[in-house]
Design an enzyme around this catalytic site. Sequence first.
Site, short mmCIF file in Angstrom:
data_model
loop_
_atom_site.label_atom_id
_atom_site.label_comp_id
_atom_site.label_asym_id
_atom_site.label_seq_id
_atom_site.Cartn_x
_atom_site.Cartn_y
_atom_site.Cartn_z
CG HIS A 139 50.48 11.87 32.02
ND1 HIS A 139 51.18 10.72 32.33
CD2 HIS A 139 50.50 12.63 33.14
CE1 HIS A 139 51.60 10.80 33.59
NE2 HIS A 139 51.20 11.95 34.10
CD GLU A 140 49.08 16.38 33.18
OE1 GLU A 140 48.40 16.30 34.23
OE2 GLU A 140 50.31 16.16 33.15
CG HIS A 177 47.03 12.94 36.62
ND1 HIS A 177 47.30 12.08 37.66
CD2 HIS A 177 48.20 13.10 35.95
CE1 HIS A 177 48.60 11.76 37.64
NE2 HIS A 177 49.16 12.35 36.61
CD GLU A 219 52.44 9.44 37.20
OE1 GLU A 219 51.78 10.39 37.67
OE2 GLU A 219 53.23 9.56 36.26
#
Lengths: 490, 490
Positions: free
Chosen positions: B255-256, B259, B285
């Site tokens: 997830h990170e 980003h 997101e």
Amino acid sequence: MTVFQELMTFQRETEALGQVMGRLSWDQETVMPEGACEQRAEEMGALDGVLHGRRTDPRIGEWLEMAQAPDEAGVRQLEEIRVEFERTLRVPAKLSADLARTTSLAHRVWAEARAANDYEMFAPKLSEVLDLTREKASALADGGDPYDALLQDYEPAATGAELEAMFGALRPRLVELRERVLGSERHVPAIDREFAEAGQMAISTKLAEAFGYDSAYGRIDKAVHPFSSGSGLDVRITTRTELCNPSNCFYSTIHEVGHATYEQNVDRAYLLTPLGRGASMGVHESQSRIYENQLGRSRAFTGWLYARMRETFGEFGVANEDDFYAAINRCHSGFVRTEADEVHYNLHVLMRFDLERDLVAGRLEVTDLPEAWNSRFSTDFGVDVDVPANGVLQDVHWSEALFGYFPTYTLGNVYAGCLNQAMRTEVSGIDEALAMGDTRPATDWLGEKIQQHGKRYLPKDLIARATGAAPSEAPLLDYLDAKFGDIYGV
Amino acid sequence: MTVFQELMTFQRETEALGQVMGRLSWDQETVMPEGACEQRAEEMGALDGVLHGRRTDPRIGEWLEMAQAPDEAGVRQLEEIRVEFERTLRVPAKLSADLARTTSLAHRVWAEARAANDYEMFAPKLSEVLDLTREKASALADGGDPYDALLQDYEPAATGAELEAMFGALRPRLVELRERVLGSERHVPAIDREFAEAGQMAISTKLAEAFGYDSAYGRIDKAVHPFSSGSGLDVRITTRTELCNPSNCFYSTIHEVGHATYEQNVDRAYLLTPLGRGASMGVHESQSRIYENQLGRSRAFTGWLYARMRETFGEFGVANEDDFYAAINRCHSGFVRTEADEVHYNLHVLMRFDLERDLVAGRLEVTDLPEAWNSRFSTDFGVDVDVPANGVLQDVHWSEALFGYFPTYTLGNVYAGCLNQAMRTEVSGIDEALAMGDTRPATDWLGEKIQQHGKRYLPKDLIARATGAAPSEAPLLDYLDAKFGDIYGV
């Protein structure tokens, strides 16, 4: 809010932003990704612009005219602010910018020239830096001595003439001691095998604790060149490991802990104020050097360290505490200042002081520097410099225009000598405690006499208050004579 | 220098200082000594003051009046600068300061109230925050809709009405899917044993690389709450480990990385400019979620991850790739948004959107919030909230006045659905590559269609350009129906 409070509030924000700048440098040297250099330069450039804007803000002048200090410490705060403000204003913005740009370039050229062992490659850039430095010095001096004006950035109230007298007394005695020690026939053992880096770092952490470093307000990381960074509640240190030379790691750590605990122990009332950091480069160096040498390399403490080494690494080829003490303090001829032992170290500094003073005064030109360096080196060290990287190109300082910085190294050793003598007269049981790894009798005394005061007193006054006498080179010479006379039987 | 260049130079320094602020936050969450909090608050406060001063500098207005953009990207740069400048000026300095102080306090009270499971403890502070937020919203709205005005900070050009329509279409389909899935009789295995943290971190690093994270321009550390930090050449991520739940570590990392690679892949021409970062919170997101879910939790990629798990941990109680895929996507009823699976997640967000919109509009008061929360939760999730820490007190956002932030989570999932559909139509071989741990066919497409553009286009336009259609909730619903219908046989 009084005018004084208004000024101090403004100043406090500037100090806080200065800490942010320090944090960026720490980040760059320890954890920054390699690809971030270019962006980081812009980030630091932008912050530097902000800091310069604040430091030259005309409101400071107005506040200074009207501010009434509420107490003696407040008077010193105002003095510090005034001195820095006036110095900043004396240097024209264009000259500041030229110096920043030129030293940034010169630093890169110096690194390349050193790698290539080619002084001619560096000389034109050094000339530019020196010209700008002379210009800055004369702007700061305002008719006074240009070198003295530069000195104030590192050692407030020091003068070149005074240092010349002190260093002049040191030099012949150090040359004589060096000759005696190197002429000794006594065998001093060397530590010569591999020591796992994890073990070195584990002992290093114990050493930091033993010397009173408070990890709640700091941290230890690794870096190519060890340093201490930050003031107040966030003072970080770095160290390094060398596989076959554990004492490099240990004494780098203790040295940086000396700097760092100084900052950690400054009275919290001075947090984020002009008084909230070490008194000068010289006094700072006195703390790092007394921790490293008079305490850390003492017979008593090396006995304790010997036991830690045996615990961690088992038998490592040094028979007993006495041999270990001698090995840790082993003297050797060498070209490089940063690798020098206690006997040689100050001789390196003294020659740099004389050379840079001549450079700034215009008595020596950049083209003649290598010859002057090599000739002085031969005289004082008894050997000839082999290559420029081991000679005139070895130090970063001049490429960064840090003229006036070098003498504070020896001044720190001189102060450390004075403090050590006074402390051992006043405090009993120091060696008994050191032999058990307990530095508190010594470090508590230093904390009380020196560290808590921050910049509250001028360096000379601070040392005099602590020792009861004006700084003198005599105690350092006595200490070196006794210690190395004993180890080498000379 | 043209006026445009002058403005951009000023802006570039501001962007650089903004990056410095981000670095201080990173430092605080990862490496800062515990004792440094108080000093760090002052450092960040001082830097915040500098940034606010620059963002409201009247010269920006003058430059904006005269600047001529040299090209289309330049036009967008000016637009971004103008929007931010006008928004900053609309909020009175006193209101800004009140909000900063109140949220800082409210954040602490919220943490205490959550620990004590006591909403009454938090309610007065939340009221203060809400009052100030309403005041700010109406200042920003300038006669328009207050909630829409707040939204612009997170999702430029979005409106509450539009989100209401989209979310209204999502909600019944998600409730229906949730009921179907939880009603399934099929056994879906769970991962249930201990996994050494070093092994989790080693796989985590492999995952980051597999998804294209470039460690030359970033680094991975551990933190309590994973986050991504920075733009341009220094984009760092953090992850966490949980002994019995390795997928927490793996999918936090992915997830990170979503980003972070977004920030790393923005066109270097936009470095340290207003266009040099992600288009909006929603688009951001969309990248983290498509990396995490549509790619990372796919049958193909979990097959590759299963092999890495076996390599690292040996046999771990999950029989084969199919079981591992099901286990990774296991659905469960739960109170907490951040622990929710793909089926439940958006239902958490939709209720927060409706509640916060009512709060800002004055249709709901702070005293009535717990009842509204609990009643809505029972309706949509089919279970009753047990304690406030699992209900109205679970999220930090409102204590920090982040009203308008929540909907971007679901908007990101909606965008991810649209992008996934378009990408799988355009690009062949995505799953074949994912099955070998190669995300490039997918991440290259996302890099080209989304990431390189930074803030060059408004979010809606960016998604439409990438997918050929206006954003719609339909692809996400189709994807969830197919995926979980298959896993649960419903």
